[in-house]
Design a protein around this motif. Structure first.
Motif, PDB file in Angstrom:
ATOM      1  N   TRP A 299     -10.550  10.347  -4.346  1.00 14.79           N
ATOM      2  CA  TRP A 299      -9.596   9.300  -4.717  1.00 14.79           C
ATOM      3  C   TRP A 299      -8.271   9.928  -5.115  1.00 14.79           C
ATOM      4  O   TRP A 299      -8.228  10.853  -5.932  1.00 14.79           O
ATOM      5  CB  TRP A 299     -10.129   8.464  -5.874  1.00 14.79           C
ATOM      6  CG  TRP A 299     -11.155   7.441  -5.472  1.00 14.79           C
ATOM      7  CD1 TRP A 299     -12.510   7.527  -5.633  1.00 14.79           C
ATOM      8  CD2 TRP A 299     -10.918   6.172  -4.851  1.00 14.79           C
ATOM      9  NE1 TRP A 299     -13.118   6.399  -5.150  1.00 14.79           N
ATOM     10  CE2 TRP A 299     -12.178   5.542  -4.675  1.00 14.79           C
ATOM     11  CE3 TRP A 299      -9.771   5.497  -4.431  1.00 14.79           C
ATOM     12  CZ2 TRP A 299     -12.318   4.293  -4.091  1.00 14.79           C
ATOM     13  CZ3 TRP A 299      -9.904   4.249  -3.863  1.00 14.79           C
ATOM     14  CH2 TRP A 299     -11.161   3.648  -3.695  1.00 14.79           C
TER      15      TRP A 299
ATOM     16  N   TYR B 153      -8.028   3.008   5.045  1.00 11.34           N
ATOM     17  CA  TYR B 153      -8.027   3.421   3.651  1.00 11.34           C
ATOM     18  C   TYR B 153      -8.714   2.360   2.787  1.00 11.34           C
ATOM     19  O   TYR B 153      -8.760   1.182   3.135  1.00 11.34           O
ATOM     20  CB  TYR B 153      -6.593   3.622   3.138  1.00 11.34           C
ATOM     21  CG  TYR B 153      -5.803   4.619   3.950  1.00 11.34           C
ATOM     22  CD1 TYR B 153      -5.914   5.982   3.718  1.00 11.34           C
ATOM     23  CD2 TYR B 153      -4.947   4.189   4.966  1.00 11.34           C
ATOM     24  CE1 TYR B 153      -5.191   6.899   4.461  1.00 11.34           C
ATOM     25  CE2 TYR B 153      -4.220   5.095   5.717  1.00 11.34           C
ATOM     26  CZ  TYR B 153      -4.350   6.449   5.465  1.00 11.34           C
ATOM     27  OH  TYR B 153      -3.640   7.351   6.214  1.00 11.34           O
ATOM     28  N   GLU B 154      -9.230   2.818   1.666  1.00 12.92           N
ATOM     29  CA  GLU B 154      -9.699   1.920   0.611  1.00 12.92           C
ATOM     30  C   GLU B 154      -8.748   2.061  -0.560  1.00 12.92           C
ATOM     31  O   GLU B 154      -8.428   3.175  -0.987  1.00 12.92           O
ATOM     32  CB  GLU B 154     -11.127   2.252   0.184  1.00 12.92           C
ATOM     33  CG  GLU B 154     -11.675   1.282  -0.855  1.00 12.92           C
ATOM     34  CD  GLU B 154     -13.120   1.560  -1.222  1.00 12.92           C
ATOM     35  OE1 GLU B 154     -13.718   0.742  -1.952  1.00 12.92           O
ATOM     36  OE2 GLU B 154     -13.658   2.601  -0.788  1.00 12.92           O
ATOM     37  N   ILE B 155      -8.308   0.937  -1.087  1.00 10.91           N
ATOM     38  CA  ILE B 155      -7.278   0.934  -2.112  1.00 10.91           C
ATOM     39  C   ILE B 155      -7.782   0.201  -3.344  1.00 10.91           C
ATOM     40  O   ILE B 155      -8.335  -0.898  -3.242  1.00 10.91           O
ATOM     41  CB  ILE B 155      -5.974   0.258  -1.596  1.00 10.91           C
ATOM     42  CG1 ILE B 155      -5.483   0.939  -0.326  1.00 10.91           C
ATOM     43  CG2 ILE B 155      -4.898   0.277  -2.665  1.00 10.91           C
ATOM     44  CD1 ILE B 155      -5.943   0.268   0.951  1.00 10.91           C
TER      45      ILE B 155
ATOM     46  N   ASN C  29     -11.163  -3.579  -5.200  1.00  9.93           N
ATOM     47  CA  ASN C  29     -10.837  -2.690  -4.090  1.00  9.93           C
ATOM     48  C   ASN C  29     -10.653  -3.506  -2.816  1.00  9.93           C
ATOM     49  O   ASN C  29     -11.350  -4.506  -2.597  1.00  9.93           O
ATOM     50  CB  ASN C  29     -11.933  -1.647  -3.880  1.00  9.93           C
ATOM     51  CG  ASN C  29     -11.995  -0.631  -5.005  1.00  9.93           C
ATOM     52  OD1 ASN C  29     -11.182  -0.666  -5.923  1.00  9.93           O
ATOM     53  ND2 ASN C  29     -12.942   0.269  -4.946  1.00  9.93           N
TER      54      ASN C  29
ATOM     55  N   LEU D 274       0.837  -1.195   0.000  1.00 10.14           N
ATOM     56  CA  LEU D 274       0.000   0.000   0.000  1.00 10.14           C
ATOM     57  C   LEU D 274       0.874   1.249   0.000  1.00 10.14           C
ATOM     58  O   LEU D 274       1.829   1.340   0.781  1.00 10.14           O
ATOM     59  CB  LEU D 274      -0.916   0.016   1.223  1.00 10.14           C
ATOM     60  CG  LEU D 274      -1.733  -1.250   1.482  1.00 10.14           C
ATOM     61  CD1 LEU D 274      -2.672  -1.040   2.652  1.00 10.14           C
ATOM     62  CD2 LEU D 274      -2.513  -1.652   0.234  1.00 10.14           C
TER      63      LEU D 274
ATOM     64  N   MET E 112      -6.263   5.394  -4.097  1.00 12.25           N
ATOM     65  CA  MET E 112      -6.372   5.246  -2.645  1.00 12.25           C
ATOM     66  C   MET E 112      -7.212   6.403  -2.095  1.00 12.25           C
ATOM     67  O   MET E 112      -7.135   7.531  -2.595  1.00 12.25           O
ATOM     68  CB  MET E 112      -4.968   5.272  -2.037  1.00 12.25           C
ATOM     69  CG  MET E 112      -4.851   4.860  -0.604  1.00 12.25           C
ATOM     70  SD  MET E 112      -3.095   4.774  -0.149  1.00 12.25           S
ATOM     71  CE  MET E 112      -3.221   4.125   1.512  1.00 12.25           C
TER      72      MET E 112
ATOM     73  N   ALA F 275      -1.278  -1.307  -6.451  1.00 15.18           N
ATOM     74  CA  ALA F 275      -2.283  -0.329  -6.049  1.00 15.18           C
ATOM     75  C   ALA F 275      -2.196   0.869  -6.982  1.00 15.18           C
ATOM     76  O   ALA F 275      -1.110   1.371  -7.255  1.00 15.18           O
ATOM     77  CB  ALA F 275      -2.048   0.097  -4.604  1.00 15.18           C
TER      78      ALA F 275
ATOM     79  N   TYR G  25      -0.097   7.089   2.193  1.00 11.48           N
ATOM     80  CA  TYR G  25      -1.139   8.016   1.749  1.00 11.48           C
ATOM     81  C   TYR G  25      -0.666   9.459   1.797  1.00 11.48           C
ATOM     82  O   TYR G  25      -1.012  10.267   0.925  1.00 11.48           O
ATOM     83  CB  TYR G  25      -2.381   7.832   2.620  1.00 11.48           C
ATOM     84  CG  TYR G  25      -3.540   8.720   2.223  1.00 11.48           C
ATOM     85  CD1 TYR G  25      -4.345   8.394   1.141  1.00 11.48           C
ATOM     86  CD2 TYR G  25      -3.833   9.882   2.933  1.00 11.48           C
ATOM     87  CE1 TYR G  25      -5.406   9.191   0.774  1.00 11.48           C
ATOM     88  CE2 TYR G  25      -4.886  10.693   2.565  1.00 11.48           C
ATOM     89  CZ  TYR G  25      -5.672  10.345   1.494  1.00 11.48           C
ATOM     90  OH  TYR G  25      -6.719  11.146   1.126  1.00 11.48           O
TER      91      TYR G  25
ATOM     92  N   GLU H 232      -9.747  -2.915   1.622  1.00 12.30           N
ATOM     93  CA  GLU H 232      -9.695  -1.971   2.727  1.00 12.30           C
ATOM     94  C   GLU H 232      -8.610  -2.415   3.700  1.00 12.30           C
ATOM     95  O   GLU H 232      -8.442  -3.608   3.953  1.00 12.30           O
ATOM     96  CB  GLU H 232     -11.047  -1.886   3.442  1.00 12.30           C
ATOM     97  CG  GLU H 232     -12.163  -1.328   2.564  1.00 12.30           C
ATOM     98  CD  GLU H 232     -13.499  -1.270   3.290  1.00 12.30           C
ATOM     99  OE1 GLU H 232     -13.528  -1.628   4.499  1.00 12.30           O
ATOM    100  OE2 GLU H 232     -14.503  -0.875   2.664  1.00 12.30           O
TER     101      GLU H 232
END
Length: 413
Positions: free
Chosen positions: A31, A150-152, A64, A17, A166, A163, A20, A66
């Motif tokens: 996003w 987070y959602e990726i 996706n 990941l 995000m 990825a 961020y 999480e």
């Protein structure tokens, strides 16, 4: 390990990941998209990724996931003279939570004070790394530790995944209520910080003699941290941003290595698709304490082109082709047997001032349509208007006049 620091997947094939914070300001949209290009453009939050199972071996798939991750940002990183009052002498490096309020008084017999508690995020922490035991010089960094969800978005080309977008989500949900987070901040966080710094010199009689831990060496230089080196490092020479980024990677890596270790190591089935549903029975045997999240994916596959004959359309094409071919040959034959020159454009124009066609009432002032209407019943022919002469003449004439047929053996002017 240096090779996998900037790759989108770890050495076991888990999806890493991005950090961020490094892409947060890339766009104003919810996003945030991971930059394309070389892997050096992306800072990943951990050396260990999220295990996934199910991407097809061929084709493009996207889905996706999480996940939660820690983030460390530092406000200062300096050299300090004199041993910090809360430093444990048997370690060369220590990470600890700093109380927001005044620390409780310590006992006189040398026992430690009550452990500080992280009240909220970012949680204030301090890093203390021994530089020189003779002079009492330490690297001291003041930082803040945050925890976010987070959602990726993940895109895979076969089994190679990365990825590509995000977004930040609300930290708490039914699987992670606020009570869990309070327990994390009050109990597990301080324990994890202490355990990480002493992982490779636990219960050693003389940690100072051994020198800096492997993790300290990695913080100083992620590409040169192995081998025998009985000395300390100078972490204070790193900028607060660089130190915070590397400490984030290290802390997330250490935290993730403590759960679902057999699944993280790649002990997952190659395919988890059975009768159109996700079957994780085999994967769950790898670790009875892990729970898989079934995520719906969009999959597209580029297959080898295959051509198949539709016999109905083939028959229609064959009939049309035969008709067009016959029409083409018919035109060729008619052109061959036709002797008269192809001079007809607007037929009414051929009658204007033509001595072989009677001029209708109105003379030369008539329009083409009017002239055609007046002469609609006149039979006409392109023929020989001098049939009795030695050399003929071809003209557009009224058929009931003395107009002969054309002959290939006759000469015409």
């Amino acid at each position: 390990m240096g090779r996998y620091r900037t790759t989108p997947m770890d050495l076991w094939g888990n999806v890493k990941l991005p950090l961020y914070r490094t892409i947060e300001n890339s766009t104003s949209d919810e996003w945030k998209f991971v930059p394309n290009g070389t892997a050096d453009n992306v800072t990943y939050a951990s050396l260990i990724g999220i295990p996934i199972a199910g991407p097809p071996s061929v084709g493009i798939s996207s889905f996706n996931i999480e996940a939660r991750q820690f983030d460390v940002t530092c406000s200062s990183n300096n050299a300090s003279r004199g041993e910090p009052i809360d430093f444990v002498s048997k370690y060369t490096w220590q990470l600890q939570v700093v109380n927001d309020t005044a620390p409780p008084p310590c006992k006189k017999n040398g026992t430690s004070c009550a452990p500080p508690v992280c009240a909220s995020y970012p949680c204030p922490i301090r890093s203390e790394s021994l530089v020189d035991s003779d002079t009492g010089k330490y690297s001291v960094a003041n930082c803040g530790l945050s925890f976010e969800k987070y959602e990726i978005g993940v895109r895979c080309n076969g089994t190679e995944c990365a990825a590509y977008k995000m977004r930040k989500m609300y930290l708490y949900d039914e699987d992670y209520p606020i009570g869990y987070d309070i327990a994390l901040r009050r109990q597990f966080m301080a324990t994890a910080l202490l355990a990480m710094t002493s992982a490779d010199n636990f219960n050693m009689p003389s940690a100072e003699a051994r020198g800096a831990t492997t993790m300290e060496k990695w913080l100083q230089d992620p590409l040169d941290f192995t081998g025998v080196f009985f000395g300390n490092v100078e972490l204070y020479k790193l900028s607060p941003q660089v130190f915070g980024d590397r400490l984030t990677i290290m802390y997330n890596t250490f935290w993730q290595s403590t759960y679902a270790s057999r699944a993280i190591g790649g002990n997952l089935p190659a395919s988890v698709m059975e009768t159109g549903t996700m079957n994780f029975t085999q994967a769950q045997r790898a670790d009875a304490n892990i729970t898989f999240v079934a995520t719906e994916a969009n999959v597209s596959q580029d297959t080898t082109p295959m051509y198949k004959t539709d016999w109905g359309w083939f028959a229609a094409l064959l009939v049309c082709s035969i008709i067009l071919l016959a029409a083409a040959y018919t035109g060729l034959v008619l052109k061959y047997i036709t002797i008269a020159p192809d001079i007809i454009g607007y037929a009414s124009s051929l009658t204007l001032l033509n001595p072989y066609v009677p001029t209708p009432t109105g003379g030369t002032t008539l329009t083409g349509l009017a002239r055609t209407a007046l002469m609609r019943d006149y039979p006409v022919r392109i023929g020989d208007v001098c049939p009795n002469e030695a050399v003929g003449a071809i003209a557009f004439a009224r058929a009931d006049r003395n107009v002969g047929k054309l002959d290939r053996k006759r000469f015409y002017i």
